[in-house]
Write an enzyme that holds these catalytic residues in place. Structure first.
Site, PDB file in Angstrom:
ATOM      1  N   CYS A   1      41.402  44.788  41.071  1.00  0.00           N
ATOM      2  CA  CYS A   1      40.409  45.432  41.928  1.00  0.00           C
ATOM      3  C   CYS A   1      39.494  46.254  41.038  1.00  0.00           C
ATOM      4  O   CYS A   1      39.974  47.122  40.296  1.00  0.00           O
ATOM      5  CB  CYS A   1      41.106  46.330  42.952  1.00  0.00           C
ATOM      6  SG  CYS A   1      40.022  47.425  43.883  1.00  0.00           S
ATOM      7  N   ASN A   2      38.197  45.960  41.077  1.00  0.00           N
ATOM      8  CA  ASN A   2      37.248  46.680  40.220  1.00  0.00           C
ATOM      9  C   ASN A   2      37.230  48.167  40.534  1.00  0.00           C
ATOM     10  O   ASN A   2      37.219  49.013  39.629  1.00  0.00           O
ATOM     11  CB  ASN A   2      35.847  46.090  40.390  1.00  0.00           C
ATOM     12  CG  ASN A   2      35.691  44.758  39.701  1.00  0.00           C
ATOM     13  OD1 ASN A   2      35.379  44.689  38.520  1.00  0.00           O
ATOM     14  ND2 ASN A   2      35.932  43.685  40.433  1.00  0.00           N
ATOM     15  N   THR A   3      37.231  48.512  41.822  1.00  0.00           N
ATOM     16  CA  THR A   3      37.171  49.924  42.213  1.00  0.00           C
ATOM     17  C   THR A   3      38.375  50.686  41.671  1.00  0.00           C
ATOM     18  O   THR A   3      38.234  51.748  41.055  1.00  0.00           O
ATOM     19  CB  THR A   3      37.128  50.051  43.753  1.00  0.00           C
ATOM     20  OG1 THR A   3      35.964  49.377  44.240  1.00  0.00           O
ATOM     21  CG2 THR A   3      37.072  51.511  44.175  1.00  0.00           C
TER      22      THR A   3
ATOM     23  N   TYR B   1      39.021  49.776  49.540  1.00  0.00           N
ATOM     24  CA  TYR B   1      39.163  50.926  48.653  1.00  0.00           C
ATOM     25  C   TYR B   1      37.850  51.659  48.395  1.00  0.00           C
ATOM     26  O   TYR B   1      37.861  52.841  48.048  1.00  0.00           O
ATOM     27  CB  TYR B   1      39.758  50.477  47.319  1.00  0.00           C
ATOM     28  CG  TYR B   1      41.270  50.553  47.275  1.00  0.00           C
ATOM     29  CD1 TYR B   1      42.017  50.954  48.383  1.00  0.00           C
ATOM     30  CD2 TYR B   1      41.961  50.233  46.107  1.00  0.00           C
ATOM     31  CE1 TYR B   1      43.394  51.018  48.331  1.00  0.00           C
ATOM     32  CE2 TYR B   1      43.340  50.301  46.045  1.00  0.00           C
ATOM     33  CZ  TYR B   1      44.062  50.693  47.154  1.00  0.00           C
ATOM     34  OH  TYR B   1      45.423  50.761  47.106  1.00  0.00           O
ATOM     35  N   GLY B   2      36.737  50.979  48.505  1.00  0.00           N
ATOM     36  CA  GLY B   2      35.451  51.612  48.220  1.00  0.00           C
ATOM     37  C   GLY B   2      35.135  52.785  49.126  1.00  0.00           C
ATOM     38  O   GLY B   2      34.269  53.606  48.812  1.00  0.00           O
TER      39      GLY B   2
ATOM     40  N   ASP C   1      46.055  44.697  44.616  1.00  0.00           N
ATOM     41  CA  ASP C   1      44.690  44.849  45.130  1.00  0.00           C
ATOM     42  C   ASP C   1      44.782  45.519  46.493  1.00  0.00           C
ATOM     43  O   ASP C   1      45.869  45.635  47.072  1.00  0.00           O
ATOM     44  CB  ASP C   1      44.007  43.479  45.240  1.00  0.00           C
ATOM     45  CG  ASP C   1      42.514  43.568  45.531  1.00  0.00           C
ATOM     46  OD1 ASP C   1      41.941  44.670  45.436  1.00  0.00           O
ATOM     47  OD2 ASP C   1      41.917  42.525  45.860  1.00  0.00           O
ATOM     48  N   SER C   2      43.629  45.932  47.019  1.00  0.00           N
ATOM     49  CA  SER C   2      43.620  46.502  48.366  1.00  0.00           C
ATOM     50  C   SER C   2      43.679  45.404  49.421  1.00  0.00           C
ATOM     51  O   SER C   2      44.086  45.646  50.555  1.00  0.00           O
ATOM     52  CB  SER C   2      42.359  47.350  48.579  1.00  0.00           C
ATOM     53  OG  SER C   2      41.203  46.541  48.457  1.00  0.00           O
TER      54      SER C   2
ATOM     55  N   GLU D   1      37.960  37.549  52.922  1.00  0.00           N
ATOM     56  CA  GLU D   1      39.228  37.800  53.624  1.00  0.00           C
ATOM     57  C   GLU D   1      39.364  36.860  54.824  1.00  0.00           C
ATOM     58  O   GLU D   1      40.430  36.303  55.072  1.00  0.00           O
ATOM     59  CB  GLU D   1      39.283  39.264  54.097  1.00  0.00           C
ATOM     60  CG  GLU D   1      39.419  40.294  52.994  1.00  0.00           C
ATOM     61  CD  GLU D   1      40.868  40.712  52.734  1.00  0.00           C
ATOM     62  OE1 GLU D   1      41.706  40.535  53.633  1.00  0.00           O
ATOM     63  OE2 GLU D   1      41.140  41.194  51.624  1.00  0.00           O
TER      64      GLU D   1
ATOM     65  N   CYS E   1      33.546  41.359  42.105  1.00  0.00           N
ATOM     66  CA  CYS E   1      34.648  41.765  42.980  1.00  0.00           C
ATOM     67  C   CYS E   1      35.612  40.596  43.003  1.00  0.00           C
ATOM     68  O   CYS E   1      35.183  39.429  43.081  1.00  0.00           O
ATOM     69  CB  CYS E   1      34.130  42.068  44.389  1.00  0.00           C
ATOM     70  SG  CYS E   1      35.435  42.280  45.630  1.00  0.00           S
ATOM     71  N   THR E   2      36.909  40.870  42.915  1.00  0.00           N
ATOM     72  CA  THR E   2      37.878  39.774  42.835  1.00  0.00           C
ATOM     73  C   THR E   2      37.935  38.939  44.112  1.00  0.00           C
ATOM     74  O   THR E   2      38.451  37.825  44.095  1.00  0.00           O
ATOM     75  CB  THR E   2      39.286  40.314  42.511  1.00  0.00           C
ATOM     76  OG1 THR E   2      39.656  41.311  43.470  1.00  0.00           O
ATOM     77  CG2 THR E   2      39.330  40.908  41.110  1.00  0.00           C
ATOM     78  N   HIS E   3      37.387  39.459  45.211  1.00  0.00           N
ATOM     79  CA  HIS E   3      37.310  38.656  46.434  1.00  0.00           C
ATOM     80  C   HIS E   3      36.333  37.480  46.292  1.00  0.00           C
ATOM     81  O   HIS E   3      36.516  36.433  46.908  1.00  0.00           O
ATOM     82  CB  HIS E   3      36.835  39.511  47.616  1.00  0.00           C
ATOM     83  CG  HIS E   3      37.913  40.311  48.270  1.00  0.00           C
ATOM     84  ND1 HIS E   3      38.360  41.515  47.772  1.00  0.00           N
ATOM     85  CD2 HIS E   3      38.641  40.080  49.398  1.00  0.00           C
ATOM     86  CE1 HIS E   3      39.304  41.992  48.561  1.00  0.00           C
ATOM     87  NE2 HIS E   3      39.485  41.141  49.553  1.00  0.00           N
TER      88      HIS E   3
END
Length: 264
Positions: A76-78, A44-45, A12-13, A153, A184-186
């Protein structure tokens, strides 16, 4: 002689992919897990498509070769909506991506679905295709939020979460939906706080459990009681003064963050 367990790379980012790791690890604790986050380019977006593809491919391929990885999860969806085809072409091992759980959410909704995601995911054509193909004529309210990613985060690094701030961010969905997709995985990292703000009458849905089932199926491993595997975590840029992050990671079974710089 102990049989060697498959090695799983989760990418992931940022630290959002740890929510996916937790789902897979709960099901398959005996596997060896490697987590790599590209914090040098987070979020990443905001990257252009070509830069994102080059970064993800370079980091993931290098990690796969260095550690003899057996399966990759792009948490990461993006990145998933952009990089999966080219990454799968470069690797001979399975690559699993994540997409917003529009289909299961729509089957559970009576009133409407709320998609809470990053602005990049909300804008992406792939997301609109998912809604067109799987929303089952249920209205979908989309809400793109970058700040919610930062809150997740910050929480993992030990900072307090302000519920009133989350309430303001999610206000456009208030009383409009009965199912919310954490796109979003966050966001599962702050699931409890989101639930508190939206209310117990709103069902929260994410992709984590489905990804865990997919990984188990691709590896053909059972979730019988076995000794836990190893846990290693790497970042593309050395996290400075990240004691709080390492403390949180230690609770998840990881060793301290190690550098894995990008080399293009």
């Amino acid at each position: 002689m102990t049989q060697q367990q498959p090695k799983v790379l989760i990418f992931d980012s940022g630290v959002g992919g740890l929510s996916v790791y937790q789902e897979i690890e709960t099901r398959l604790p005996q596997l060896d897990y490697y987590y790599l986050f590209d914090n040098e380019a987070y979020p990443y977006g905001e990257l252009d498509r070509q830069t994102l593809v080059e970064r993800v491919e370079s980091l993931v391929v290098a990690m796969v070769e260095t550690h003899q990885i057996d399966i990759v999860v792009i948490a990461c969806n993006t990145a998933s909506t952009i990089v999966l085809p080219s990454l799968r072409a470069r690797l001979v091992i399975p690559v699993v991506g994540v997409v917003p759980a529009i289909k299961p959410a729509s089957s559970l909704a009576n009133k409407a679905v709320g998609l809470i995601a990053t602005p990049a995911t909300v804008k992406r054509e792939y997301t609109h295709d998912l809604i067109r193909d799987f929303a089952q004529d249920k209205p979908v309210e989309m809400l793109g939020l970058t700040r919610l990613v930062d809150i997740a985060e910050e929480k993992l690094r030990g900072q307090p979460v302000c519920l009133s701030e989350i309430r303001k961010l999610l206000a456009p969905l208030a009383n409009k939906i009965d199912v919310a997709v954490l796109g979003c995985t966050h966001f599962p990292l702050i699931k409890q706080e989101i639930q508190s703000v939206l209310g117990e009458q709103v069902l929260l849905v994410d992709s984590g459990e489905a990804i865990a089932r997919r990984v188990q199926g691709l590896l053909s491993v059972s979730n019988v009681e076995q000794e836990k595997g190893s846990r290693e975590i790497y970042s593309s840029a050395p996290p400075w003064q990240e004691d709080a992050l390492n403390n949180a990671l230690r609770k998840l079974g990881f060793s301290p963050v190690r550098p894995f710089p990008l080399e293009i």
